[in-house]
Design a protein around this motif. Sequence first.
Motif, mmCIF file in Angstrom:
data_model
loop_
_atom_site.group_PDB
_atom_site.id
_atom_site.type_symbol
_atom_site.label_atom_id
_atom_site.label_comp_id
_atom_site.label_asym_id
_atom_site.label_seq_id
_atom_site.Cartn_x
_atom_site.Cartn_y
_atom_site.Cartn_z
ATOM 1 N N ASP A 1 0.820 -1.213 0.000
ATOM 2 C CA ASP A 1 0.000 0.000 0.000
ATOM 3 C C ASP A 1 0.854 1.264 0.000
ATOM 4 O OD1 ASP A 1 -2.301 -1.412 -0.050
ATOM 5 O OD2 ASP A 1 -2.755 -1.231 2.076
ATOM 6 N N TYR A 2 1.991 1.222 0.718
ATOM 7 C CA TYR A 2 2.739 2.476 0.827
ATOM 8 C C TYR A 2 3.421 2.857 -0.480
ATOM 9 C CZ TYR A 2 6.578 -0.736 2.057
ATOM 10 O OH TYR A 2 7.483 -1.761 2.073
ATOM 11 N N THR B 1 0.703 4.743 -2.030
ATOM 12 C CA THR B 1 0.686 6.071 -1.407
ATOM 13 C C THR B 1 1.757 6.959 -2.030
ATOM 14 O OG1 THR B 1 0.013 5.057 0.679
ATOM 15 C CG2 THR B 1 0.829 7.313 0.783
ATOM 16 N N HIS C 1 11.676 4.241 -1.376
ATOM 17 C CA HIS C 1 10.613 3.479 -0.738
ATOM 18 C C HIS C 1 10.725 1.978 -0.974
ATOM 19 C CE1 HIS C 1 8.265 6.996 0.574
ATOM 20 N NE2 HIS C 1 8.820 7.566 -0.475
ATOM 21 N N ARG D 1 14.894 0.115 0.057
ATOM 22 C CA ARG D 1 15.231 -0.002 1.465
ATOM 23 C C ARG D 1 14.398 -1.069 2.163
ATOM 24 N NH1 ARG D 1 16.155 4.840 5.743
ATOM 25 N NH2 ARG D 1 16.421 3.501 7.542
ATOM 26 N N ASN D 2 13.128 -1.164 1.782
ATOM 27 C CA ASN D 2 12.288 -2.180 2.399
ATOM 28 C C ASN D 2 12.557 -3.557 1.813
ATOM 29 O OD1 ASN D 2 10.429 -0.796 4.339
ATOM 30 N ND2 ASN D 2 10.129 0.482 2.544
ATOM 31 N N ILE E 1 18.510 -0.250 9.778
ATOM 32 C CA ILE E 1 17.694 -0.090 8.583
ATOM 33 C C ILE E 1 16.216 -0.183 8.914
ATOM 34 C CG2 ILE E 1 17.146 -1.114 6.356
ATOM 35 C CD1 ILE E 1 20.065 -1.727 6.028
ATOM 36 N N PRO F 1 13.537 0.351 11.719
ATOM 37 C CA PRO F 1 13.328 0.906 13.053
ATOM 38 C C PRO F 1 12.512 -0.006 13.959
ATOM 39 C CG PRO F 1 11.976 2.031 11.431
ATOM 40 C CD PRO F 1 12.936 1.166 10.676
ATOM 41 N N ARG F 2 11.709 -0.892 13.370
ATOM 42 C CA ARG F 2 10.864 -1.749 14.199
ATOM 43 C C ARG F 2 11.690 -2.715 15.026
ATOM 44 N NH1 ARG F 2 7.197 -3.300 9.213
ATOM 45 N NH2 ARG F 2 9.247 -3.077 8.341
ATOM 46 N N SER G 1 -0.866 0.079 6.693
ATOM 47 C CA SER G 1 0.076 -0.370 5.668
ATOM 48 C C SER G 1 0.298 0.707 4.601
ATOM 49 C CB SER G 1 -0.444 -1.660 5.006
ATOM 50 O OG SER G 1 -1.684 -1.418 4.417
ATOM 51 N N SER G 2 -0.309 1.862 4.787
ATOM 52 C CA SER G 2 -0.212 2.888 3.740
ATOM 53 C C SER G 2 0.967 3.826 3.911
ATOM 54 C CB SER G 2 -1.492 3.709 3.675
ATOM 55 O OG SER G 2 -2.559 2.891 3.280
ATOM 56 N N LEU G 3 1.730 3.650 4.988
ATOM 57 C CA LEU G 3 2.911 4.494 5.163
ATOM 58 C C LEU G 3 4.157 3.610 5.165
ATOM 59 C CD1 LEU G 3 1.258 6.817 7.734
ATOM 60 C CD2 LEU G 3 2.431 7.668 5.714
ATOM 61 N N ASN G 4 5.227 4.164 4.660
ATOM 62 C CA ASN G 4 6.483 3.422 4.562
ATOM 63 C C ASN G 4 7.018 3.102 5.959
ATOM 64 O OD1 ASN G 4 9.103 2.587 4.179
ATOM 65 N ND2 ASN G 4 9.542 4.072 2.575
ATOM 66 N N PRO G 5 7.175 1.812 6.294
ATOM 67 C CA PRO G 5 7.560 1.448 7.661
ATOM 68 C C PRO G 5 8.984 1.868 8.047
ATOM 69 C CG PRO G 5 7.490 -0.490 6.256
ATOM 70 C CD PRO G 5 6.904 0.635 5.471
ATOM 71 N N THR G 6 9.817 2.187 7.069
ATOM 72 C CA THR G 6 11.204 2.503 7.411
ATOM 73 C C THR G 6 11.523 3.998 7.313
ATOM 74 O OG1 THR G 6 11.869 2.009 5.159
ATOM 75 C CG2 THR G 6 12.088 0.245 6.747
ATOM 76 N N MET G 7 10.483 4.843 7.219
ATOM 77 C CA MET G 7 10.706 6.285 7.172
ATOM 78 C C MET G 7 9.895 6.939 8.276
ATOM 79 S SD MET G 7 10.506 7.612 3.279
ATOM 80 C CE MET G 7 10.813 9.349 3.222
#
Lengths: 310, 340
Positions: free
Chosen positions: A207-208, A211, A226, A229-230, A303, A305-306, B102-108
């Motif tokens: 989804d992102y 976005t 985007h 990196r993921n 890399i 943050p979680r 899930s609509s935002l980038n998890p690493t930013m």
Amino acid sequence: MLAYTLKRLIAGVITVWFIATATFIAMHQVPGDPLMNDKAVSAEIRANLEAKYGLDKPVTEQYFIFLGNMLTGDFGISFTQQNRKVNDIIRDHFPVSATLGLLAIFFAATGGVLWGALTAVYRNRLPDIIIMFLVILGISVPSFVFAALGQLFLVNLNSLAGQSIIPVAGWGTFSHMLMPSMVLGLGTMALLTRLMRSSMLEIVNEDYIKTARAKGLSPTRIFFRHQLRNAILPVITVLGPQIAAITTGGFVVELVFAIPGLGRYFVQAVQQLDYTVIMGTTVFYGAFLVLMVIIVDILYGFIDPRVRLS
Amino acid sequence: MDTILSVKDLEVEFSTYGGTVKAVRGVSFDVTRGETLAIVGESGCGKSVTVQSLMGLIPMPPGRITNGTATLNGKSILNLPAAEANKFRGVEIGMIFQDPMSSLNPTMTIGDQIAETLKVHRGKSDREAFSMAVELLERTHIPEASKRAKQYPFEFSGGMLQRAMIAQSLACNPAILIADEPTTALDVTIQAQILELMLELQRTENMSIILITHDLAVVARMADRVAVMYAGQVIESGTVDDIFYRSSHPYTLGLKEAMPSNTHDRDKSLTPILGSPPDLFKPPTGCGYCARCPYAMSVCAEHLPPATRISESHEAKCWLHHATAPRIKELHQLDDQDAG
């Protein structure tokens, strides 16, 4: 982050202790011992030697002596090589294997990420099909075949040039390292390419990413900021074990290219039941693997943050 | 009326292994400044595909816009290359999605993601864009915005993330906000807060909203005008009062029957619409609702009903509005009022 690192380190020490114990037990389960080599020795000499090396003591006592020595960083003296300490063997030859291995990992990681991303971008089109075909080759063909082909290529290159541009074998300068590290990293590169490709394709549907497109970002920016990196996260996860696999598994490549690495001693020691060398190198490799995994885990935290906070 | 966005005869299809899905089959609507247009309909009726094709978000291939025009302030926006589309995406039209998790980038960080829009479209410096991002978060009522801007999406709750998404979509003061089921993934109290926030921002920014939802309660609360979609077509459109009080399509009636209400007799059971929507691999030649419609006539299965203008603002596509069709009490309230 500090607590996280500390926790990982303690877990690492315990892991190394497990490795040491398992190696010790496994070795004493193998029939025979280092004194049973090709030349038969008389009973008296044997008893004397056993006493000298401590092999006459009960196994539990031997275990604690081994652990004690290990804690002081002493892996003992080789049974089969004249007047050579295990520490010396490691000190002399591990840096060679490590240099080769790290260079190989560097090739594998950059190549894997690059090719993987490329195949994902050109999914089901010609570049993807060609690269994925090569990837299958890279995974299924054993490294000694590539090693030989690599040498053949160098021989042809040098004879074409009329002089030795890149040495075919041996060790010493950076040009010595190029071909063997590429050959050594090839399998891992193929593996990482596949991983990176599937990871990229998965992320495209996230989804992102939608976005990011709805925000009006350029495809290049979306790709680098985007997607990449993921997508790289799963690749980093397997990098730790892969580093260990490459540095320890380099022995075939070391043999073909006549590189004085640690791998040769490791294999020789197993064949000759050289207790101290087996134990020393195994524990050393084990510790190295654990360290690499910890480093990768910490890197991962930077890399993603979680991971950092949980 | 000041029309900002005008969509005409939009048709979108997807090529799949099973055949071609005609997801959107001739959708037209206008959006005027400052109003909320709600697009309602059940899952798979083409609501999301409609707005995503306007934003150039449907993957092509397999997606394909086969017909129609869409103009934003007089400029065509369909089938543009990314570089052209990015002149209006995020600038003139902002968009928020169904699942904020899930609509935002998890690493930013949240702040960086909002700032990114400003850097790209407004050429702001890193620091300037970030402080504007904090302001935007404040405008969406996120407490301790300057601290929260430095956090990552996993440190936010769902409601807070949707606020952050709204803040992000508002960064460049868009004329239109497209909200694709913005509250579906949130629990009811948070839903109310998000809707309230959208209404508030709409008033202060004089912005239009295209709200996609299947929740009629949300429609009643938010919308000025409503387009009811079924099987890839708008089957009824009108003001929110037209749709709720003067429903002129049996499908709209069915939706209302299926909706719980606190004025009705509590013992009365809700009436579901039986059956399921038609297979859009083989779209029906006649009215898509025909198979489920209690008032279906033989003409419905064979010919697509034309749009009948019921009043200045109100249109429905149903054969029952044909001069020779039988009068149905529920559907012809307006006509009957006029007559009596």
